[in-house]
Every structure is written in structure tokens, then in C-alpha cells.
Motif scaffolding. Structure first.
Motif, short mmCIF file in Angstrom:
data_model
loop_
_atom_site.label_atom_id
_atom_site.label_comp_id
_atom_site.label_asym_id
_atom_site.label_seq_id
_atom_site.Cartn_x
_atom_site.Cartn_y
_atom_site.Cartn_z
N GLN A 198 -16.53 5.82 -11.69
CA GLN A 198 -15.43 6.50 -11.04
C GLN A 198 -15.74 6.74 -9.57
OE1 GLN A 198 -12.69 7.16 -12.78
NE2 GLN A 198 -13.48 6.65 -14.80
N VAL A 199 -16.97 7.15 -9.32
CA VAL A 199 -17.37 7.44 -7.94
C VAL A 199 -17.38 6.16 -7.11
CG1 VAL A 199 -19.22 8.31 -6.48
CG2 VAL A 199 -18.67 9.48 -8.62
N ALA A 201 -15.75 3.42 -7.63
CA ALA A 201 -14.38 2.94 -7.43
C ALA A 201 -13.70 3.71 -6.31
CB ALA A 201 -13.60 3.08 -8.73
N ARG A 202 -13.96 5.01 -6.32
CA ARG A 202 -13.35 5.87 -5.31
C ARG A 202 -13.91 5.55 -3.91
NH1 ARG A 202 -8.99 7.28 -4.29
NH2 ARG A 202 -8.91 8.82 -2.64
N ARG A 204 -15.15 2.75 -2.92
CA ARG A 204 -14.65 1.46 -2.49
C ARG A 204 -13.21 1.58 -1.95
NH1 ARG A 204 -11.46 -1.09 -4.83
NH2 ARG A 204 -11.89 -0.21 -6.87
N LYS A 205 -12.40 2.31 -2.70
CA LYS A 205 -11.01 2.44 -2.32
C LYS A 205 -10.85 3.14 -0.97
CE LYS A 205 -7.00 3.37 -5.21
NZ LYS A 205 -6.60 2.03 -5.51
N ARG A 206 -11.54 4.27 -0.87
CA ARG A 206 -11.42 5.09 0.34
C ARG A 206 -12.02 4.37 1.54
NH1 ARG A 206 -7.81 7.69 2.16
NH2 ARG A 206 -8.40 9.24 3.69
N GLU A 209 -9.80 1.84 3.03
CA GLU A 209 -8.71 2.42 3.80
C GLU A 209 -9.18 2.87 5.18
OE1 GLU A 209 -6.63 3.86 -0.30
OE2 GLU A 209 -7.47 5.37 1.05
N GLU A 225 -19.88 -1.86 -8.49
CA GLU A 225 -18.94 -1.40 -9.51
C GLU A 225 -18.64 -2.53 -10.49
OE1 GLU A 225 -15.09 -0.53 -7.99
OE2 GLU A 225 -14.28 -0.17 -9.99
N ARG A 229 -19.71 -2.65 -14.34
CA ARG A 229 -18.64 -2.75 -15.34
C ARG A 229 -18.91 -3.89 -16.31
NH1 ARG A 229 -14.58 0.60 -14.55
NH2 ARG A 229 -13.73 0.93 -12.48
N HIS B 13 -10.94 11.55 -15.41
CA HIS B 13 -11.86 11.87 -14.32
C HIS B 13 -11.11 12.44 -13.13
CE1 HIS B 13 -15.17 11.49 -11.53
NE2 HIS B 13 -15.93 11.40 -12.60
N MET B 15 -11.76 13.22 -10.06
CA MET B 15 -11.92 12.63 -8.73
C MET B 15 -11.03 11.40 -8.58
SD MET B 15 -15.45 11.48 -7.08
CE MET B 15 -15.53 10.56 -5.58
N TRP B 16 -11.05 10.54 -9.59
CA TRP B 16 -10.24 9.34 -9.56
C TRP B 16 -8.76 9.69 -9.64
CZ3 TRP B 16 -10.59 4.28 -8.61
CH2 TRP B 16 -9.53 3.49 -9.01
N ASP B 23 -3.17 8.84 -2.98
CA ASP B 23 -2.81 7.53 -2.41
C ASP B 23 -1.34 7.24 -2.60
OD1 ASP B 23 -5.40 7.17 -1.73
OD2 ASP B 23 -5.88 5.71 -3.29
N ARG B 27 2.00 7.12 0.05
CA ARG B 27 2.83 5.91 0.21
C ARG B 27 4.26 6.11 -0.27
NH1 ARG B 27 -2.27 4.30 0.16
NH2 ARG B 27 -2.82 2.39 1.28
N ALA B 85 -10.44 0.20 -16.69
CA ALA B 85 -11.58 -0.63 -16.35
C ALA B 85 -11.39 -2.01 -16.95
CB ALA B 85 -12.85 0.00 -16.89
N SER B 86 -11.92 -3.03 -16.29
CA SER B 86 -11.86 -4.35 -16.90
C SER B 86 -12.87 -4.37 -18.03
CB SER B 86 -12.21 -5.41 -15.87
OG SER B 86 -13.55 -5.28 -15.49
N LYS B 106 -8.91 -1.16 -12.42
CA LYS B 106 -9.14 -0.08 -11.45
C LYS B 106 -9.66 -0.61 -10.12
CE LYS B 106 -9.61 4.15 -14.01
NZ LYS B 106 -10.50 5.19 -14.54
N SER B 107 -10.25 -1.81 -10.15
CA SER B 107 -10.79 -2.33 -8.90
C SER B 107 -9.70 -2.94 -8.01
CB SER B 107 -11.90 -3.34 -9.19
OG SER B 107 -11.49 -4.25 -10.18
N ALA B 108 -8.45 -2.88 -8.46
CA ALA B 108 -7.36 -3.43 -7.64
C ALA B 108 -7.24 -2.64 -6.33
CB ALA B 108 -6.05 -3.37 -8.41
#
Lengths: 385, 217
Positions: A198-199, A201-202, A204-206, A209, A225, A229, B13, B15-16, B23, B27, B85-86, B106-108
Motif C-alpha cells: 500500500q505504501v 503504491a502510494r 509511486r502514485k504521488r 504526480e 511494488e 506483488r 488500508h 492511506m491508500w 485524487d 479531478r 492488486a494484480s 492498483k499500479s494503474a
């Protein structure tokens, strides 16, 4: 120690047998004492038999007696006590085949040896006791032969039982270990999913951006990640007893940030060697993509099970091979790989096709026929619910 | 632009969950609610009736599959997009059979997520290559299983062709170009593969309930 646990019931039986047969020995002395040539010696030997019975019973019940030295000492002491019959029994008694001083009490050591070391040891101890019987009797009578057969027979049968008991226990222990490992794996996977992934992924996303240096960190986090996975998602390699294995799990671990792997929800069972060869073919094709398709090219692997054949497609969205440049492609090593892959697919009895156009990437399609009888395996559910 | 698309985020979770909610809020989506477990997800979805529910399938010890089934059944007009998750193959397939409109890993990227939510709200199916591989495999499994083959839905040749291309990572646009079809036709084919699977799943569940004397709710 686990090893002795499986045979504990057998050791208890050995102890009981020794006690019961000791009773026989006592009764025999009472019945026959009048005709012994040395009744006093008979009582002394019976005393020794009592002492040895007490020792062996406690030694076998408490685990310290369950070893080669004790068991073979038992064989030797029992034979020695048996031989004292030569001085105890009168010649007439020997002739009448009156019981030896040890009676059936002497049948226990071969069984103890069998419980300890299996059937060969059991038969061997049986032979030793039988020979001792022969010497004591001083002749090879029908009686002696029958005793020999019974002694060796019981050693053999009990040895077999003891080995079976041990094997059964080992199997159970192994099954328990596998189960524990699976449970632990699932627990870890859940934990990793709930926390680290989760961390990452977060991040990476942030990071993406925010851009700039943060994007570089995001890229690194993203790679980890994906790697993590696929690590927790991939089931442990589950070779089955029929020598086949699931091609899915081998391909799935090839998933990275730029490679996506699509598979069916059920296991794709193929012979172990075929799976290994296909796995290496696909990873070579992916290396080829990374080398020639250009920067930022992505790749997709698709595994399909059509029942009578298995199809693997590897597609990339890279530069492709321009028409009329096949010769150059051949000389710069690109088709060399193709040729080698083609040969290996042919060895598996399959076919391979390559489609490409400039700017449209390349697409390999590998088709491998499934051997007759392999179809059954297809319906085995893999990790499904 | 007309009314903003309303969204609910379900993930155990925090945080996620909060990150995704923020996000989407930034948008222009109307994030109506978030939930951390399956029970809350179903309850809240009934009340706030969002256009799209973003559903994680691994909710601690619970699975999002049943929550997906409940929401699709109880809240007409709400569509469920699995964001998970994949690698959770069987779960993803089950969720899709239970009525989820699509699946995104989720990695999208944020753009992919926004695009997926928009398409889900429009009623389109959101397929990753991975999901297409699973759906393709499921149709083939059903066709090959003697007990199921007769009642099982089948793909047309065109649907198979389209699904294979999706599974190889091609976009609807690219598929339309390659097969000389309209973009809309490609979307319809993809959606139809899902609908048949979901319908079959509902029929199977109902039959199971009748055979076993259960109340089908």
C-alpha cells in the motif's frame, strides 16, 4: 525425537511380550524342575532371566533401550541364557524335547530388533536365536527348524510393520510442514499486501504526480511494488505426482512494470520439461523485446489453454521490423534469436509465427500441442475457489 | 459538463483509500463516501447510491466479492469497478462474475483510473489484459467441463477474437483499427462477454439455491 514416537506402541508390545513369556519360563521351571539334572542352576538362571526381563522391559519402555547396542546385547544375553539349558536339562529331557530354560521368552529379541531397524534386522536376529536354539539342542530337529522359521517370520513381519509405521509418520510430518509453510506464506502475503504494498503504491502514485526527482523515486517504488506483488502472488511451484507442472505460475513471475502477463484462472498443466523450455523461450522473447523494440516499449504475454493445444503470445508495442529490412535484422542478430526459438519450438512439436510491421511492434505466437491424456489435468483447479 | 460522477472508495488500508479519494476529488469527481470493510461498504452504498464503487477485493480477512454481489443486486444504477492488486486471479474472476463492471490494477496511473471510472459510469466494461485472459480462460474451462458445457454460455468467434486482442494489451481503438470495426462495436463485444458470464453466474446461483432448498434472498 519423532522417530521413536511412531514405534512407541510397538515397543510397548515388545515389553508386554517379554513379560508374558517370562511367565511361561517360570511355569516351565515349576513343571519340569523334578527332572532337571541341576535344579539349583535352573533357579539361578530363572533369577537371571527375571533380572534381564526387568532390565529390557524398562529399557524398551523408556527410550534409552531403543538402540542397536541394547537390542543386540539382548540377543546375546538371551542366547547365552538359553545355552545354559545344556547343563540344566537332563539328556532324557533333551531327547523328549522338553522346553529349554528360556522357553518362548527367547522369541522376543528378534522382534525388538525388527522394531528398531526393520525387517532385515528382525530376520537376522531371528537367525541368530535360531542357531543358538540349534546349538543348545545339539541337533537339527524338526522342532528347531520350526522355531527358526517362526523366529525369522516374526522378525520379518514386525520389521515390516515398524517401517510402515515410521513412513506413515514421516508422511504426516511432511504434510504438516507443507501446511504450516502454506499458512505462513498466506499470512506473509496478507501482511505485505496490507502494509508495504500500500505504501509503495502510494509513493509511486504521488511521486509521479509531483514529477522531477520524486518521479524517479516513484519509478523505483513502482518496480519494487510490481516485483513484490508477483512474489507474493505466485504460488509455490506445485509439481504433481504425474510429472506435470503449472505453466501459469512460471510465466506470472515475469510480470514487471513494462511486461504484463495474462493467464487463465485454472492451472495449465504440462510436462515439467515442456514447462521449463517454454518458460525459457518466453523470457528470451522478452529479452529480445527489451533489446530491440526501443525505449519505453511495453510487452504482453498471453497464455491460453485450448485443451488440445496451449498457445502463448508475446506482443510488444515497440518499433517493429520495417518491411524489406529483414536481411539487416537477420544480420544484427535479431532473427538469429527468432531462428533459435523456432528450432526449439519445433523440438516440442509446436509451431511459431511472427507478425510485425513498422511502428506496430512484433507479435510471436507459439502453439504447442498437448500430448494425449494431458487433457485431464486441465480441469484441476489451481488456487481457485 | 453535467453533474459530477459520484464515487465511493472501498479499501481496508486508510492511506491508500484516502489517497485515491483525494485524487478523484481533485479531478472533479464527487467522492460521496469511503468504507474500510465489506459490511460497511454494502450499508453505505445502499444509502448514498454512488454511480461507481471502487472496490478492493482484499479487505483484511474479508473478500470484496460478496460485497460486490450485494451492491450490484441491491443498488440498481451503481456499478462496481474492482481496483485490486494484480495476481488475485480467482477473486477477480469471481467479482466479475458477481457483477463487477471491470477491473483495474492498483499500479494503474491516475489517468488510467480517471478514464476507467468515467467509462464505468458510462456503462462500459473496463478490461485489463489480465482480466481478458481470465475471462477467456473461464469460457474455455466451461466449454471443456462436461458437466457445465451444455448450459454454459459461449463466445462468438468475433468476441473471442476481440477478447484475445484485449488480453494481448491492445486498446479498444487499436482493436477497432485492426478488425475494421467501429470503436463502439468493439466495446459492445467486450461488454457482451461480461454480461453473458454474469447472467450465467446468476442462473447458476439461483439453481444452486433451489436445488439445495435455500432461500435465494
Amino acid at each position: 525425537m519423532q522417530r521413536s514416537d511412531a514405534t512407541t506402541p510397538l515397543w510397548s508390545s515388545v515389553a508386554i511380550l517379554r513379560l508374558v513369556t517370562f511367565g511361561f519360563a517360570v511355569v516351565a521351571v515349576f513343571v519340569h524342575q523334578d527332572r532337571y539334572q541341576r535344579p539349583q542352576l535352573a533357579w539361578i538362571v530363572l533369577g537371571l532371566i527375571a533380572v534381564w526381563t526387568a532390565f529390557t522391559v524398562s529399557a524398551y519402555l523408556m527410550k534409552f533401550g531403543r538402540r542397536v547396542a541394547v537390542v543386540w546385547t539382548d540377543v546375546a544375553v538371551t542366547c547365552a541364557l538359553m545355552y545354559t539349558s545344556v547343563w540344566i536339562l537332563s539328556p532324557q529331557q533333551m531327547e523328549d524335547i522338553a522346553p529349554l530354560i528360556t522357553t518362548v521368552w527367547a522369541s522376543e529379541p528378534p522382534i525388538a530388533a525388527a522394531v528398531l531397524n526393520g525387517r532385515t534386522a528382525g530376520v537376522l536376529a531371528g537367525v541368530v536365536v535360531a542357531i543358538a536354539t540349534g546349538f543348545t539342542r545339539g541337533a537339527l530337529t524338526t522342532d528347531v527348524t520350526r522355531d527358526a522359521v517362526l523366529l525369522m517370520g516374526s522378525g520379518f513381519v514386525v520389521g515390516l510393520a515398524s517401517v510402515t509405521a515410521r513412513r506413515a509418520q514421516e508422511r504426516m510430518a511432511q504434510a504438516a510442514r507443507v501446511e504450516a509453510a502454506t499458512a505462513e506464506r498466506e499470512r506473509l502475503a496478507r501482511n505485505i499486501h496490507d502494509s508495504v504494498l500500500q505504501v509503495l503504491a502510494r509513493v509511486r502514485k504521488r511521486g509521479n504526480e509531483l514529477g522531477g526527482e520524486a518521479a524517479e523515486l516513484a519509478r523505483l517504488a513502482g518496480e519494487q511494488e510490481v516485483a513484490l506483488r508477483s512474489l507474493v502472488a505466485a504460488a509455490p511451484p506445485d509439481s504433481t505426482d504425474d510429472g506435470t507442472t503449472d505453466l501459469r505460475s512460471r510465466l506470472q513471475v515475469m510480470e514487471t512494470g513494462t511486461v504484463q502477463v495474462s493467464v487463465p484462472g485454472t492451472a495449465v498443466q504440462l510436462p515439467e520439461t515442456t514447462v521449463t523450455e517454454l518458460t525459457s523461450l518466453v523470457s528470451e522473447a522478452l529479452v529480445n523485446v527489451a533489446r530491440h523494440a526501443g525505449d519505453g516499449a511495453r510487452a504482453w504475454v498471453l497464455l491460453e489453454d485450448l485443451g488440445d493445444e496451449v498457445v502463448i503470445s508475446v506482443r510488444d508495442d515497440g518499433a517493429g521490423i520495417p518491411a524489406g529490412r529483414l536481411d539487416q535484422a537477420a544480420s544484427d542478430g535479431r532473427l538469429g534469436v527468432a531462428r533459435s526459438i523456432r528450432g526449439r519450438v519445433a523440438d516440442l512439436g509446436g509451431t511459431i509465427t511472427l507478425e510485425t510491421a513498422p511502428g506496430a511492434g512484433t507479435e510471436w505466437e507459439i502453439r504447442i500441442p498437448r500430448e494425449p491424456g494431458g487433457r485431464k489435468a486441465r480441469h484441476r483447479m489451481g488456487g481457485g475457489r | 459538463m453535467t453533474k459530477a460522477i459520484s464515487v465511493m472508495v472501498v479499501d481496508d488500508h486508510p492511506m491508500w483509500r484516502d489517497g485515491v479519494a483525494r485524487d478523484l476529488g481533485e479531478r472533479g469527481f464527487d467522492v460521496r463516501a469511503t468504507a474500510g470493510d465489506a459490511g460497511a461498504a454494502v450499508r453505505i452504498a445502499r444509502t448514498v447510491t454512488p454511480d461507481v464503487v471502487l472496490m478492493d477485493l482484499q479487505l483484511g480477512d474479508e473478500s470484496g466479492v460478496d460485497a460486490t454481489r450485494q451492491i450490484v443486486q441491491d443498488v440498481p444504477g451503481t456499478r462496481v469497478l474492482v481496483l485490486s492488486a494484480s495476481g488475485a486471479h480467482s477473486d477477480v474472476l469471481e467479482a466479475v462474475k458477481a457483477g463487477a463492471s471491470g477491473y483495474l490494477v492498483k499500479s494503474a496511473s491516475a489517468e488510467e483510473l480517471v478514464d476507467a471510472v468515467n467509462r464505468t459510469a458510462d456503462g462500459d466494461a473496463v478490461f485489463t489484459a489480465g482480466l481478458a485472459g481470465l475471462v477467456l480462460g473461464e469460457y474455455r474451462r466451461m466449454a471443456a467441463a462436461p458437466a457445465e458445457a451444455e448450459a454454459a454460455p459461449k463466445l462468438t468467434d468475433r468476441e473471442t477474437e476481440v477478447l484475445r486482442l484485449v488480453a494481448k494489451g491492445m486498446t479498444a481503438r487499436q482493436i477497432a483499427d485492426r478488425l475494421v470495426l467501429s470503436h463502439r462495436t468493439v466495446e459492445n463485444h467486450v461488454q457482451s462477454t461480461l454480461r453473458k458470464l454474469q447472467l450465467h453466474n446468476r442462473v447458476e446461483l439461483a439453481r444452486y439455491a433451489i436445488e439445495h432448498g435455500l432461500d435465494a434472498e
